[in-house]
Design a protein around this motif. Structure first.
Motif, PDB file in Angstrom:
ATOM      1  N   LEU A  10       0.835  -1.197   0.000  1.00 39.77           N
ATOM      2  CA  LEU A  10       0.000   0.000   0.000  1.00 39.77           C
ATOM      3  C   LEU A  10       0.871   1.248   0.000  1.00 39.77           C
ATOM      4  O   LEU A  10       0.622   2.199  -0.746  1.00 39.77           O
ATOM      5  N   ASN A  11       1.922   1.248   0.808  1.00 37.65           N
ATOM      6  CA  ASN A  11       2.855   2.374   0.841  1.00 37.65           C
ATOM      7  C   ASN A  11       3.567   2.549  -0.494  1.00 37.65           C
ATOM      8  O   ASN A  11       3.801   3.679  -0.933  1.00 37.65           O
ATOM      9  N   GLN A  12       3.922   1.460  -1.153  1.00 39.21           N
ATOM     10  CA  GLN A  12       4.576   1.550  -2.459  1.00 39.21           C
ATOM     11  C   GLN A  12       3.644   2.183  -3.488  1.00 39.21           C
ATOM     12  O   GLN A  12       4.067   3.046  -4.267  1.00 39.21           O
ATOM     13  N   TYR A  13       2.366   1.772  -3.483  1.00 38.96           N
ATOM     14  CA  TYR A  13       1.395   2.387  -4.406  1.00 38.96           C
ATOM     15  C   TYR A  13       1.211   3.863  -4.078  1.00 38.96           C
ATOM     16  O   TYR A  13       1.139   4.711  -4.964  1.00 38.96           O
ATOM     17  N   ARG A  87       1.777  15.703   2.745  1.00 42.76           N
ATOM     18  CA  ARG A  87       2.122  14.299   2.511  1.00 42.76           C
ATOM     19  C   ARG A  87       1.391  13.387   3.509  1.00 42.76           C
ATOM     20  O   ARG A  87       0.856  12.346   3.146  1.00 42.76           O
ATOM     21  N   CYS A  88       1.335  13.788   4.774  1.00 45.85           N
ATOM     22  CA  CYS A  88       0.651  13.019   5.806  1.00 45.85           C
ATOM     23  C   CYS A  88      -0.842  12.895   5.494  1.00 45.85           C
ATOM     24  O   CYS A  88      -1.412  11.802   5.548  1.00 45.85           O
ATOM     25  N   LEU A  89      -1.486  14.009   5.162  1.00 47.52           N
ATOM     26  CA  LEU A  89      -2.915  13.981   4.844  1.00 47.52           C
ATOM     27  C   LEU A  89      -3.193  13.140   3.598  1.00 47.52           C
ATOM     28  O   LEU A  89      -4.164  12.376   3.564  1.00 47.52           O
ATOM     29  N   CYS A  90      -2.340  13.262   2.599  1.00 44.19           N
ATOM     30  CA  CYS A  90      -2.514  12.470   1.376  1.00 44.19           C
ATOM     31  C   CYS A  90      -2.358  10.982   1.660  1.00 44.19           C
ATOM     32  O   CYS A  90      -3.139  10.167   1.167  1.00 44.19           O
ATOM     33  N   ARG A  91      -1.364  10.635   2.449  1.00 45.87           N
ATOM     34  CA  ARG A  91      -1.138   9.222   2.787  1.00 45.87           C
ATOM     35  C   ARG A  91      -2.356   8.655   3.528  1.00 45.87           C
ATOM     36  O   ARG A  91      -2.827   7.566   3.234  1.00 45.87           O
ATOM     37  N   LYS A  92      -2.881   9.408   4.489  1.00 48.93           N
ATOM     38  CA  LYS A  92      -4.036   8.942   5.244  1.00 48.93           C
ATOM     39  C   LYS A  92      -5.280   8.845   4.363  1.00 48.93           C
ATOM     40  O   LYS A  92      -6.030   7.873   4.452  1.00 48.93           O
ATOM     41  N   ALA A  93      -5.496   9.828   3.508  1.00 47.03           N
ATOM     42  CA  ALA A  93      -6.648   9.787   2.601  1.00 47.03           C
ATOM     43  C   ALA A  93      -6.555   8.578   1.667  1.00 47.03           C
ATOM     44  O   ALA A  93      -7.552   7.902   1.406  1.00 47.03           O
ATOM     45  N   PHE A  94      -5.366   8.311   1.184  1.00 45.14           N
ATOM     46  CA  PHE A  94      -5.152   7.156   0.310  1.00 45.14           C
ATOM     47  C   PHE A  94      -5.469   5.861   1.059  1.00 45.14           C
ATOM     48  O   PHE A  94      -6.203   5.002   0.561  1.00 45.14           O
ATOM     49  N   ALA A  95      -4.949   5.713   2.260  1.00 47.68           N
ATOM     50  CA  ALA A  95      -5.181   4.499   3.056  1.00 47.68           C
ATOM     51  C   ALA A  95      -6.654   4.359   3.427  1.00 47.68           C
ATOM     52  O   ALA A  95      -7.220   3.263   3.332  1.00 47.68           O
ATOM     53  N   TYR A  96      -7.305   5.464   3.832  1.00 44.30           N
ATOM     54  CA  TYR A  96      -8.721   5.397   4.173  1.00 44.30           C
ATOM     55  C   TYR A  96      -9.539   4.991   2.950  1.00 44.30           C
ATOM     56  O   TYR A  96     -10.437   4.165   3.035  1.00 44.30           O
ATOM     57  N   GLY A  97      -9.241   5.590   1.817  1.00 48.04           N
ATOM     58  CA  GLY A  97      -9.957   5.256   0.587  1.00 48.04           C
ATOM     59  C   GLY A  97      -9.783   3.800   0.209  1.00 48.04           C
ATOM     60  O   GLY A  97     -10.743   3.119  -0.169  1.00 48.04           O
ATOM     61  N   TYR A  98      -8.565   3.302   0.328  1.00 45.84           N
ATOM     62  CA  TYR A  98      -8.303   1.891   0.026  1.00 45.84           C
ATOM     63  C   TYR A  98      -9.098   0.989   0.945  1.00 45.84           C
ATOM     64  O   TYR A  98      -9.752   0.046   0.512  1.00 45.84           O
ATOM     65  N   ARG A  99      -9.061   1.296   2.236  1.00 45.51           N
ATOM     66  CA  ARG A  99      -9.760   0.436   3.197  1.00 45.51           C
ATOM     67  C   ARG A  99     -11.276   0.478   3.009  1.00 45.51           C
ATOM     68  O   ARG A  99     -11.953  -0.545   3.124  1.00 45.51           O
TER      69      ARG A  99
END
Length: 105
Positions: A10-13, A87-99
């Motif tokens: 997930l982090n790599q994507y 970067r922090c907000l984007c990473r969290k939004a990406f992870a929340y969206g994925y989940r």
């Protein structure tokens, strides 16, 4: 594409997508499907490019000496902190969206 990803995958994507969107990654190093579907938000005419230009214009107006503001450590620290927040907000939004997407499927 994202089925059953580990945290590392997930982090790599995220890094690939964030790099593409922020113009930090060389499109030649990314999968073509990603470069075709994810725009560089800092290229000419894109909304982030316009906002970044606004930042630069305002920084220029702060100049009180001929010294370049990019060398002013206070300004550099402020810019670095905002980039880390983004970067922090984007990473969290990406992870929340994925989940959330994962839960629906």
């Amino acid at each position: 594409m994202f089925d059953n990803l580990s945290e590392e995958e997930l982090n790599q994507y995220f890094e690939m997508i964030y790099g593409r969107m922020s113009g930090l990654s060389d499109p030649e190093t990314l999968p073509s499907a990603l470069t075709e579907s994810v725009p560089d938000e800092f290229e000419a005419g894109a909304s982030c490019e316009k906002w970044y230009a606004e930042i630069v214009r305002n920084l220029e107006s702060l100049k009180s000496t001929p010294a370049d503001l990019t060398e002013d450590q206070t300004v550099v620290k402020i810019m670095d902190a905002y980039e880390e927040i983004q970067r922090c907000l984007c990473r969290k939004a990406f992870a929340y969206g994925y989940r959330l997407a994962e839960e629906k499927h």
